[in-house]
Each structure stands twice: as structure tokens, then as C-alpha cells.
Write an enzyme that holds these catalytic residues in place. Sequence first.
Site, PDB file in Angstrom:
ATOM      1  N   HIS A   1     -71.659   6.633  21.998  1.00  0.00           N
ATOM      2  CA  HIS A   1     -71.829   5.447  21.143  1.00  0.00           C
ATOM      3  C   HIS A   1     -71.116   5.778  19.831  1.00  0.00           C
ATOM      4  O   HIS A   1     -71.074   6.940  19.425  1.00  0.00           O
ATOM      5  CB  HIS A   1     -73.281   5.191  20.757  1.00  0.00           C
TER       6      HIS A   1
ATOM      7  N   ASP B   1     -73.247   7.966  17.717  1.00  0.00           N
ATOM      8  CA  ASP B   1     -73.461   9.375  18.108  1.00  0.00           C
ATOM      9  C   ASP B   1     -72.417  10.282  17.479  1.00  0.00           C
ATOM     10  O   ASP B   1     -72.644  11.469  17.314  1.00  0.00           O
ATOM     11  CB  ASP B   1     -73.308   9.599  19.624  1.00  0.00           C
TER      12      ASP B   1
HETATM   13  C1  XUL Z   1     -80.548   2.870  27.200  1.00  0.00           C
HETATM   14  C2  XUL Z   1     -79.316   3.322  27.842  1.00  0.00           C
HETATM   15  C3  XUL Z   1     -78.183   3.520  26.945  1.00  0.00           C
HETATM   16  C4  XUL Z   1     -76.871   3.065  27.485  1.00  0.00           C
HETATM   17  C5  XUL Z   1     -75.762   3.120  26.489  1.00  0.00           C
HETATM   18  O1  XUL Z   1     -81.585   2.602  28.070  1.00  0.00           O
HETATM   19  O2  XUL Z   1     -79.262   3.569  29.023  1.00  0.00           O
HETATM   20  O3  XUL Z   1     -78.176   4.865  26.598  1.00  0.00           O
HETATM   21  O4  XUL Z   1     -76.499   3.829  28.570  1.00  0.00           O
HETATM   22  O5  XUL Z   1     -76.040   2.374  25.352  1.00  0.00           O
END
Ligand code: XUL
Length: 420
Positions: free
Chosen positions: A83, A86
Amino acid sequence: MSNIKFRHYDPEKIVHGKKMAEWLPFALAWWHALDAAGGDMFGAATADKSFGAELGTMAHARAKADAGFEFMQKLGIGYYCFHDRDLAPEGRDLAETNDNLDEIAEYILEKSRATGIKCLWGTANLTKHPRFMNGAGSSNSPDVFARAAANVKKTLDLTVRLGGRGFVFWGGREGYDTLWNTDMRFELENIAALMRAAVAYGRKAGFGGDFYIEPKPMEPAKHQYDFDAATAIGFLRRYGLDGDFKLNIEANHATLAGHTFRHELRVAAAEGLLGSIDANTGDTLLGWDTDEFAYNVYDTTECMYEVIRAGGLTGGFNFDAKTRRPSYTAQDMEQAFVLSMDAFALGLIKAAAIIEDGRIDAFVKERYAGYSSGIGARIRSGDATLEELSDYAAKQGEPPLPGSGRQEYIENVVNEILFG
Ligand code: XUL
Ligand code: CO
């Protein structure tokens, strides 16, 4: 090398015509592997993920990248997922935040070039900051919508720069907490508008990969619009997004939706929209997203059966998983990845064996054999009218029973192949 030893995962081993590494492009999830430190709503962090630097600083962002690449190299993991939030801390404003991201992207890119480890997918975190409390695309505030769009734009740029194969939308707050204050149709149209804008920009910016929706029914929102694969596919088709989007199926999200992991994979694959997998597992006795490392070989075998049948993934297997709170050491992290890499590798070997054995597929073929001729073929061609079928039914009398489903026989075959 420490004590890392795989029992089943061998990247070079050929299974069902392809190298294991090609069937199983494993990815490390930046947020879990390098950030999640065991804190939950009842207790503080148990693991030290400072990597020798002060949390929330650019030095820490670099230290995480160092640790992440060292870990991936050690385990032989070829990809990572991230993300925006992150990678680097937020600055005082959007410009500084984006500068931080550019700086760390350059750092990561150098490591990527040096190691050959690549980005599988990126995603914008549109859930964490208070501004997104009512969602991003689904927010009641156009100012928040615009900020979400800015974050998506920047994260798309980063994904292109890092060579990512995919871009994920996970709509954790794209939903509602109460219908009393919600215009559902309005919110769905706005989410689609954000996705359409992302596709238009991404294609211009050189992103040639797949966009993904990652279905999840709830948590943090009470109800999330991307409830499950079938719902997400309906949405993509309704808004004309199915040419650019596929699905990223997560095992724990499947079980939260009341489905099996395999069901969600099958639904996506049946529509030609199975793109990528968030490889984890939930606990069926807990009603929340525990994001555990998968170890159940029945589950991984069923998963790999679906993946082989779909011809493989265009994305990969992202370990969206974290070690349990009391498993707080670096050795626990190694064990966790070895556990799941081996579980999926064994699943691949067993799924290939089931397909190559042929008994189950032969039975499934035979089960539908009536449709290859006569009235069955008429039905399949789509030409059979209700009148024609009704006449046929009247002439034939009571139809014979449709034949045993032979579930127990099939389960015996599966166990024979799994355990001898
Ligand atoms: C949350 C989830 C996230 C997504 C990316 O439940 O799975 O980590 O994979 O935003
Ligand atoms: Co996920």
C-alpha cells in the site's frame, strides 16, 4: 542460510508442465511482514518491527525495505505487494507525502534491480486515515473523493515505476454502517467513477497490467459493496469495468462471506476473471479476518486444482498473512513462510496428481453426458423452447433418477491421492 528447509517447494521442479515457481509466484505483503507487530484492540504489539530505526521516519522506511529484501532473498520469494502507506510515512501535506514515496520508490527500485525481486501489485490505503471514515469512492464528501483519487493516482504512478503487474482496489470502507444514512445506488456509481478514472489514468501512465477488486463482505464496514466474487463481478459488468478488472481472491474473505476459498476461485474462474490470490486462511470458529498463514492441505489442494484448471494466474500468491500474536520472533516469520509456501507447493503437487489420475474428471464428464446428444444437445444449443421441452417431457413419462453424485467415492479418491 539459516534453518530454512522446504519439504515440497522446489522452484525448478516441473509440475503439470510448468515450473513450480511459475505456478506459484509468491509475494510478501509489506504491511503484514514488515509492519504488523501483533497489536490488537486488546493488547500492545509483541514483535519488534523497528529494524533498528525510529518508527514513522524515512530511516525506518528504508530499514523496512532492507529487511524485506533480505528476507525475500533468503526465502526465494520473487514478488512483493504494497500500500502507499506501507512504504513511507505521510508528510505535512500531499506534496511532502508524495516526495517521501518517490524517495523510497527509488530506494526500492535499486534493490529490485540488484535482486530481481519485483512488485506484484500496489494499492492505495483508503481506509486508515480519519478522512476516509465514510469511504473513499463512496464517501459523502467530494473533497474526500478527490483526495482518494489523488492517492490512487500516486499509487498507480508508483506501481508503474516499480514494474507492478497489478493494481488492487480493496474497498474496506466502501460500504455502509447503516442504510438510514446511505444512498446505495449513488455510492456504487461513485465507486465506479473512481475506478473508471483510475483505468483511464493508469492506461495513459503506462500501466498495462490488471486492475483487481478484492472482495470482502465486511470489516471494517458493516457491509462492503464488494461482498464476494459474484457481487464484485456483477458490479464490474454493470459499470463496464470487466475488460480492465479481474478479481483478487482472498481465502479469509471467502470464509467471512460464508463461502469456501474454492467457491470464490471457481466463481471468478468461471467468468474468466480470476486474476490473483491473497493466500492466507481464516479460523472458521472466529468471525473476523485473522489473516493466518495457510497450512490446511485440503484447502491448498482445492485452490491449486482451481488454479490449474484456470490455466494459472496472471497475478500471484500474495501472503496477506501475519504470524500469531505470541509468535513474535524472526524465526516465527521464517517458519510461517516456509509453512505456507510448502502447503501451496504440496497442494499443487496433489492437485496435479488428481487431474492426472483422471478418475474425478472422467466422472464429472460422465455426469453431464446426457447433454451431448438428443434433447440435451438441444438444451445446450439454446434452441430448445419451453413447448418443445414440455412435449418431450409428456412423451417420455417419469424421467429416471439422475444418477448418484458419488461424493463419497470422490472423497475416497482425493484421500487416496493425498495420503495413499
Ligand atoms: C484487508 C486486506 C487488505 C488488502 C489490501 O482485509 O486483505 O490487506 O489485501 O488492501
Ligand atoms: Co488482502
